[in-house]
Write an enzyme that holds these catalytic residues in place. Sequence first.
Site, PDB file in Angstrom:
ATOM      1  N   TYR A  33       0.835  -1.207   0.000  1.00 19.40           N
ATOM      2  CA  TYR A  33       0.000   0.000   0.000  1.00 19.40           C
ATOM      3  C   TYR A  33       0.862   1.246   0.000  1.00 19.40           C
ATOM      4  O   TYR A  33       2.076   1.182   0.218  1.00 19.40           O
ATOM      5  CB  TYR A  33      -0.940   0.004   1.213  1.00 19.40           C
ATOM      6  CG  TYR A  33      -0.276   0.349   2.527  1.00 19.40           C
ATOM      7  CD1 TYR A  33       0.572  -0.557   3.165  1.00 19.40           C
ATOM      8  CD2 TYR A  33      -0.469   1.593   3.122  1.00 19.40           C
ATOM      9  CE1 TYR A  33       1.184  -0.226   4.360  1.00 19.40           C
ATOM     10  CE2 TYR A  33       0.144   1.924   4.328  1.00 19.40           C
ATOM     11  CZ  TYR A  33       0.974   1.006   4.944  1.00 19.40           C
ATOM     12  OH  TYR A  33       1.592   1.330   6.120  1.00 19.40           O
ATOM     13  N   ARG A  52       8.038   3.929  -4.861  1.00 17.74           N
ATOM     14  CA  ARG A  52       8.130   2.985  -3.730  1.00 17.74           C
ATOM     15  C   ARG A  52       7.099   1.870  -3.888  1.00 17.74           C
ATOM     16  O   ARG A  52       7.383   0.697  -3.585  1.00 17.74           O
ATOM     17  CB  ARG A  52       7.930   3.736  -2.414  1.00 17.74           C
ATOM     18  CG  ARG A  52       8.182   2.871  -1.192  1.00 17.74           C
ATOM     19  CD  ARG A  52       8.175   3.672   0.090  1.00 17.74           C
ATOM     20  NE  ARG A  52       6.865   4.242   0.359  1.00 17.74           N
ATOM     21  CZ  ARG A  52       6.606   5.072   1.367  1.00 17.74           C
ATOM     22  NH1 ARG A  52       7.573   5.445   2.184  1.00 17.74           N
ATOM     23  NH2 ARG A  52       5.399   5.546   1.563  1.00 17.74           N
ATOM     24  N   ARG A 100      -7.622 -20.516  -0.834  1.00 16.11           N
ATOM     25  CA  ARG A 100      -6.564 -20.313   0.146  1.00 16.11           C
ATOM     26  C   ARG A 100      -5.464 -21.377   0.037  1.00 16.11           C
ATOM     27  O   ARG A 100      -5.714 -22.565   0.206  1.00 16.11           O
ATOM     28  CB  ARG A 100      -7.155 -20.308   1.559  1.00 16.11           C
ATOM     29  CG  ARG A 100      -6.141 -19.889   2.611  1.00 16.11           C
ATOM     30  CD  ARG A 100      -6.773 -19.754   3.985  1.00 16.11           C
ATOM     31  NE  ARG A 100      -5.782 -19.263   4.931  1.00 16.11           N
ATOM     32  CZ  ARG A 100      -4.816 -20.010   5.462  1.00 16.11           C
ATOM     33  NH1 ARG A 100      -4.743 -21.297   5.155  1.00 16.11           N
ATOM     34  NH2 ARG A 100      -3.938 -19.502   6.290  1.00 16.11           N
ATOM     35  N   HIS A 102      -0.912 -21.153   0.578  1.00 18.46           N
ATOM     36  CA  HIS A 102       0.157 -20.186   0.835  1.00 18.46           C
ATOM     37  C   HIS A 102       0.927 -19.788  -0.432  1.00 18.46           C
ATOM     38  O   HIS A 102       1.237 -18.625  -0.627  1.00 18.46           O
ATOM     39  CB  HIS A 102       1.135 -20.728   1.879  1.00 18.46           C
ATOM     40  CG  HIS A 102       0.587 -20.725   3.272  1.00 18.46           C
ATOM     41  ND1 HIS A 102      -0.530 -21.447   3.628  1.00 18.46           N
ATOM     42  CD2 HIS A 102       0.987 -20.081   4.382  1.00 18.46           C
ATOM     43  CE1 HIS A 102      -0.793 -21.244   4.908  1.00 18.46           C
ATOM     44  NE2 HIS A 102       0.119 -20.408   5.402  1.00 18.46           N
ATOM     45  N   LYS A 147       6.595  -1.847   1.811  1.00 18.79           N
ATOM     46  CA  LYS A 147       5.421  -1.265   2.474  1.00 18.79           C
ATOM     47  C   LYS A 147       4.257  -2.248   2.341  1.00 18.79           C
ATOM     48  O   LYS A 147       3.337  -2.058   1.538  1.00 18.79           O
ATOM     49  CB  LYS A 147       5.093   0.107   1.876  1.00 18.79           C
ATOM     50  CG  LYS A 147       4.187   0.948   2.779  1.00 18.79           C
ATOM     51  CD  LYS A 147       4.222   2.400   2.397  1.00 18.79           C
ATOM     52  CE  LYS A 147       3.173   3.238   3.084  1.00 18.79           C
ATOM     53  NZ  LYS A 147       3.293   3.332   4.536  1.00 18.79           N
ATOM     54  N   GLU A 180      12.514   2.669  13.784  1.00 17.91           N
ATOM     55  CA  GLU A 180      11.570   3.711  13.361  1.00 17.91           C
ATOM     56  C   GLU A 180      10.326   3.607  14.224  1.00 17.91           C
ATOM     57  O   GLU A 180      10.197   2.697  15.044  1.00 17.91           O
ATOM     58  CB  GLU A 180      11.209   3.542  11.884  1.00 17.91           C
ATOM     59  CG  GLU A 180      10.534   2.211  11.588  1.00 17.91           C
ATOM     60  CD  GLU A 180      10.196   1.991  10.121  1.00 17.91           C
ATOM     61  OE1 GLU A 180      10.053   2.967   9.369  1.00 17.91           O
ATOM     62  OE2 GLU A 180      10.056   0.809   9.744  1.00 17.91           O
ATOM     63  N   LEU A 205      11.191   1.557   6.777  1.00 26.35           N
ATOM     64  CA  LEU A 205      10.567   2.025   5.542  1.00 26.35           C
ATOM     65  C   LEU A 205      11.248   3.346   5.179  1.00 26.35           C
ATOM     66  O   LEU A 205      11.373   4.233   6.033  1.00 26.35           O
ATOM     67  CB  LEU A 205       9.066   2.261   5.775  1.00 26.35           C
ATOM     68  CG  LEU A 205       8.335   2.674   4.512  1.00 26.35           C
ATOM     69  CD1 LEU A 205       8.135   1.461   3.600  1.00 26.35           C
ATOM     70  CD2 LEU A 205       6.995   3.300   4.833  1.00 26.35           C
TER      71      LEU A 205
HETATM   72  N1  PLP Z   1       7.710   4.039   8.832  1.00 20.71           N
HETATM   73  C1  PLP Z   1       6.601   3.292   8.827  1.00 20.71           C
HETATM   74  C2  PLP Z   1       6.642   1.946   9.465  1.00 20.71           C
HETATM   75  C3  PLP Z   1       5.431   3.751   8.232  1.00 20.71           C
HETATM   76  O1  PLP Z   1       4.334   2.979   8.221  1.00 20.71           O
HETATM   77  C4  PLP Z   1       5.425   5.045   7.644  1.00 20.71           C
HETATM   78  C5  PLP Z   1       4.232   5.561   7.015  1.00 20.71           C
HETATM   79  O2  PLP Z   1       3.222   4.928   6.911  1.00 20.71           O
HETATM   80  C6  PLP Z   1       6.596   5.792   7.694  1.00 20.71           C
HETATM   81  C7  PLP Z   1       7.730   5.260   8.278  1.00 20.71           C
HETATM   82  C8  PLP Z   1       6.656   7.149   7.067  1.00 20.71           C
HETATM   83  O3  PLP Z   1       6.627   7.047   5.666  1.00 20.71           O
HETATM   84  P1  PLP Z   1       6.075   8.214   4.759  1.00 20.71           P
HETATM   85  O4  PLP Z   1       6.883   9.420   5.089  1.00 20.71           O
HETATM   86  O5  PLP Z   1       6.289   7.734   3.379  1.00 20.71           O
HETATM   87  O6  PLP Z   1       4.633   8.405   5.111  1.00 20.71           O
END
Ligand code: PLP
Length: 284
Positions: A33, A52, A100, A102, A147, A180, A205
Amino acid sequence: MSRVAYVDGQYLPHCSAAVHIEDRGYQFADGVYEVIAVVGGCPLDEEPHLARLARSLVELRITAPMSNAALRVVIREVVRRNGVRDGIVYVQITRGVAARDHAFPATARPVLVVTSRRKRPVDPRAVDAGVAVITIPDIRWQRCDIKSVALLPNVLGKQRAKEDGAFEAWQVDREGNVTEGTSTNAWIVTPNATVVTRQADSAILDGVTRLAVLDIIRREGYNFVERPFSVVEAKSAREAFLTSTVVGLLPVVKIDGVAIGNGQPGLLSRKLRECYLTHEAAAK
Ligand code: PLP
């Protein structure tokens, strides 16, 4: 104006929009997403978000359901149909619907969902006074650079932060370094005024807001380094802040109850937030 969602080729009333119960996103979190900010009716930093998204799809070997040019049209149409001026667009692509099992299905077709809503404005108190974060062990998988919609550790972490009266939970790896937040990137400013954020490895991310703020930092000529930083270092930092599409840049004034600097949003954090707001405004 009633809300509209794009689901697998159709614009549907949001209240009745649905995917199949055997969608692999629903059963396996087998999907990716993006959340893109909408500023003045325009998607902000759309290109890095789409880049991304394409990367996440490649990493999971999911075929893009349409070209980026077509996706840009759908995104704009969903924003328009929902009358969103300032808000977000949510784009989700799953591997599709299949019995379903895997392993990848032989025939499933990726399912694209796009929704948009007005953004709840960031609480001005959070901007003026800064926010508190707690630290928690990072229990996620080893590909946090993708993501993916598999967000259960992030959900649990954010709930823990909420129950502790904090805004966010900073996740900490086995070496004691902050990776993060649950939905934000983490930053500190050292006592010698160097901005530090973890390098974009597979533990985080690579936030689109992170990249925009790094550009601002370079342009404004501040010292910065991309490297891991520990919880101990963060607690003795001069300033701290967090970034994401949804909140932009917010000063962090407390980590696990310990005041950062003088316990007020730092000068550099405030300056960078102003620069980021200018960057947002330029999207209109
Ligand atoms: N880290 C994580 C785990 C996130 O889910 C997000 C945003 O959803 C971010 C960092 C920040 O990313 P962005 O600046 O692209 O929104």
